[in-house]
Design a protein around this motif. Sequence first.
Motif, PDB file in Angstrom:
ATOM      1  N   TYR A 137       0.839  -1.200   0.000  1.00 30.35           N
ATOM      2  CA  TYR A 137       0.000   0.000   0.000  1.00 30.35           C
ATOM      3  C   TYR A 137       0.869   1.242   0.000  1.00 30.35           C
ATOM      4  N   CYS A 138       0.436   2.243  -0.780  1.00 34.10           N
ATOM      5  CA  CYS A 138       1.082   3.556  -0.802  1.00 34.10           C
ATOM      6  C   CYS A 138      -0.001   4.619  -0.720  1.00 34.10           C
ATOM      7  N   SER A 139       0.281   5.690  -0.005  1.00 38.89           N
ATOM      8  CA  SER A 139      -0.676   6.793   0.059  1.00 38.89           C
ATOM      9  C   SER A 139      -0.168   7.959  -0.774  1.00 38.89           C
ATOM     10  N   GLY A 140      -1.099   8.717  -1.320  1.00 42.16           N
ATOM     11  CA  GLY A 140      -0.732   9.877  -2.113  1.00 42.16           C
ATOM     12  C   GLY A 140      -1.967  10.547  -2.681  1.00 42.16           C
ATOM     13  N   LYS A 141      -1.763  11.714  -3.245  1.00 41.23           N
ATOM     14  CA  LYS A 141      -2.857  12.460  -3.849  1.00 41.23           C
ATOM     15  C   LYS A 141      -3.116  11.945  -5.261  1.00 41.23           C
TER      16      LYS A 141
END
Length: 204
Positions: free
Chosen positions: A87-91
């Motif tokens: 999992y990666c978070s970002g806009k």
Amino acid sequence: MQADESCGYLNSALTIFVVGASGDLAKKKTYPSLFDLFCHSFLPEKTAICGYARSKKTDDEFRDHIAPYLKGGDEDEKHAFLDKCTYCSGKYDSEDDVREAFVGIQQWEESTGLRYVNRLFYFAIPPSVFVPIGTSLKNAVIGPSEKGNADDASGRIGWNRLIIEKPFGKDSDSFEKLSQDMGTLYSENHLYRIDHYLGELSDK
């Protein structure tokens, strides 16, 4: 039903990039469906599944988030599937965030030792962010050709496909606007649309 030798894609590596991975659609439908494919050997042995969304989560937190929704299979299969999930978070509208998310993915793709690596981008997001994330992916990852680029750092060859699972607009006008905007980014050969609400209405 199990995969057999007619599934030629199984000899390639596969990256699945789930956009909107922390949402209800992804945890209740997308990941359970991918798990079912995994249990029936319809995913290549070398498959990586990366979730991407705005929510901040570690890999382990994300696995705990989706694990209760994985039905069927045994515990060993569930653990093996979850090991493939990161999992990666970002806009959604940030090319830099998307590019950073793909650093680890590209390292994994190179580590497979396979030149043929396909990429599937799954949009489990509201229609309002189709174009922002579509633009970010196009500019940061996919590139102008929409095909696997044999000239990139890894020498990757393979297809890119986008699956969009949400209502594609709320009426004919918004559908046409979305189609036009996405059409400026991708050709129809690379877009697949699933309107699950339309399917529910048809059922009723």
